[in-house]
Motif scaffolding. Sequence first.
Motif, PDB file in Angstrom:
ATOM      1  N   GLU A 340       1.082  -1.077  -0.150  1.00  0.00           N
ATOM      2  CA  GLU A 340      -0.886  -0.006   0.134  1.00  0.00           C
ATOM      3  C   GLU A 340       0.895   1.335  -0.439  1.00  0.00           C
ATOM      4  OE1 GLU A 340      -3.183   0.695   0.179  1.00  0.00           O
ATOM      5  OE2 GLU A 340      -3.546  -2.163  -0.411  1.00  0.00           O
ATOM      6  N   LYS A 343       2.030   1.444  -3.593  1.00  0.00           N
ATOM      7  CA  LYS A 343       0.821   2.496  -4.229  1.00  0.00           C
ATOM      8  C   LYS A 343       0.281   3.612  -3.643  1.00  0.00           C
ATOM      9  CE  LYS A 343      -4.439   1.363  -5.467  1.00  0.00           C
ATOM     10  NZ  LYS A 343      -5.188   0.388  -5.207  1.00  0.00           N
ATOM     11  N   GLU A 344       0.341   4.061  -3.210  1.00  0.00           N
ATOM     12  CA  GLU A 344       0.125   5.687  -2.553  1.00  0.00           C
ATOM     13  C   GLU A 344       1.441   6.445  -3.148  1.00  0.00           C
ATOM     14  OE1 GLU A 344       0.077   5.796   1.720  1.00  0.00           O
ATOM     15  OE2 GLU A 344      -2.257   5.065   2.233  1.00  0.00           O
TER      16      GLU A 344
END
Length: 838
Positions: A340, A343-344
């Motif tokens: 994550e 992805k961020e």
Amino acid sequence: MELNLSQADSFSTGKRVCGAVREGVAAVIGPRAPASTGIVQSICETMEVPNLQIYPEVQQHPGCCVISLYPAQESVAQAIADVVRNFLHWSAFTVLYESDEGLLRLQEVLKAHGLEDRKIIVRQFVPGKDQRKLLKEINASNETRILLDCATDRVLDVLQQARDVKLISVYHSYFITSLDTHTLDLSEFEPGQTNFTLLQIVNPEDMNVELTVNYWTDKYYYYHRRSLGVTAETVRTETALMHDAVFLFARALHRCYFDVNQSFSVESLECDDRHKWIYGLPLANYMKISEMDGMTGKIRFDDSGRRTRFKLYVVQYFTGEFRKVGWWETGHGVNRTQSETEKEAEIQKSLQSKKLIVASRIGEPFLTEVEPRGELQGNERYAGYSVDLMGKIAEIVGFQLEFRLVESNKHADLVNNLIARTADLAICDLTITHEREKLIDFTMPFMNLGISILYGKPVKEDASLFAFLDPFSVDVWIYVATAYLGVSILLFVLARTSPGEWDNPHPCRSDPEELENTFNLMNCLWFSIGSLMGQGSDILPKAVSTRMVAGMWWFFTLIMIASYTANLAAFLTLNRLEGEISSAEDLAKQHKVKYGTMAGGSTAGFFKNSNDSTYKRMWTTMSQSVPSVFVNSNEDGVQRVQKANGKYAFFMESTSIEYQVERKCDLQQVGGTLDSKGYGIGLPVNSPYRTKVNGALLKLQENGVLQELKEKWWKAPANESCSAKDASELDEDSNKLGLANVGGVFVVLIAGTLTAFLFAVLELLWNCRKIAVQEKISPCEALTSEMKFALNCSNENKPVRRRKEEEEEEEEEEDAMPAGVTAGSFARIGFEKFRDKE
């Protein structure tokens, strides 16, 4: 020998295969055309020549010599379904496919769609190359997730047409099923503009792939003196499978014959005589049980020669390059390799130096235009809670923003701008509702609220001049006066009938000729009023009956005085307000006060869709009211409440009511909230910025910034705050009593003293008349004489006025008395003689 069959019709393909077999071949690789697969397999099965297939199979033809290196269609279909459901988490999307064969790859996606899921739109390419009309229809449906299944050489053309109809943007996501999409150049699309997800079977990070590609490119350059133009990242699936097929056959050939020094030869076979090649079946069987690491990963087959237990890699193109973000394996499903945080980070990278359009509307305290209008530019033209909040979020996330007002200044236009994606964000008093969430996305609530009632503040009663009478009602005062008169008359009657109340007027005479009663009517009235006032009287009853009446009257006055005193303080200090409405139920029960909402807003939707009987009845009343009780905006509703003089109540969000009540002292919030909801920042569906904005809001909430911003824009200055004024007025009222509260007492005192003065004048005049008659002088002379004596304050004793006849008789008696005897001594001598005689 290996024979590579390209696109051809079934008849010519059969002739070519028979011709090649006649010359002698060891294996057949292909064909590429799906329609020719059946005849090639039939020939190879008949002659037992291994047939290695490296292209997608339309229909499986079981056989002993068929070996398929291309992943099975049902496995690819399952991989696509798993990625859509478990990796991308798409619940609604549009399927766009080119041919009927594409439906075979999409069958698992369609079967996995549940009845409760949102509808999936399935569209097939129209004949011809131009698909713009079809793409326009998809864009009009506001769908942003598209599952594209078409040949690799048509992908770029379709995407370019989609860009022409504005179906390519940061809010659109594409999942392309072709395993060779990674070989296309997508750099013409703005990096970070659209998210493309695809599958590939070649792992570019595999060292074997890189070494193999480098080896063949070097060989190609050595022989042709020019670059092959292929890298490990752009190897096509067909090329990699061809390489794996050749090496699989070569490995099997070496293991079966050359390694054991067995004789091996290729025979000339005829398609007509049904003669079989003796070495073909053993080679095919060995390849089925073999395992090999190739350019397409681990190669394994089942008993029927179909490839099994393979891996497909999930790749995304979002920030200008392809990145492997996950993988799918037979029997294991899909797994994410991208964290994550990564992805961020990609989203953060795409947001850098990006300007987002923020749609909003004028409405205090969220957004107002800064004066003087027309002289400022950009975001400096506006001020308010929305500007400050978006500025804080922009600082945390790292993007620029530009505020734009909607034309009609309505919430519906904000939603429409997000649907049309002409705005990236929308912020104002935009309530998160179920209907709106069907059309747009929302962040977490930045402010919680509920529906409440805005109503005019009741007007304070003018202080009554006779406020001291308020502790008792008029009826009680009448009953008290009646009881006073009744008890006084009863006491008078009982005193006259009771022997115990008749006394000797001359105590020195034991046998009086007459008796007197002190409880005449005037004294009874004085006794009762003295007891009622708590002051008592100089006369008291002596008989049992009169004492019993007096005792009951004293008990009655004790309770009445205590009750009056207890309530008097509250009635003198409490400012009572005239108000009839305290809740929504009170509004529903009456017809005097009209009530309404903003037309088409979320508050109106609450009453319209409510299952509560009270709210249903209220909605019916509002809908049928003439004239209409609905207004076009909250501002119009506030003005209508102010002008209605308590005849109109307006349902409104509690936060907006708090702002209005803080600044308009003639308004108040009535009752609690009818529901619980929140304001959120609106975004287009599937916006990539939602996670980052949510994170920024959560951080601001934890740091207390949201509360600080609300206090900044909701609280009015101290000199304008109605709550501060009400508090100061309440303190003054609770500590002091004005003349208006106790003025009636002064009126009673003045009236009483004036009445007493009037009676004193009447008594004086009556007494002067008596004096004038007795002394036979004029009334004026008598009045003058009395006034002189009254004004001479040094005289403490007043001589008794007697008639002239009485004065002459007294003078004669004095003359008859012996010398040296005064009137007093003469009276004493007479009394002693009277006593001796007795």
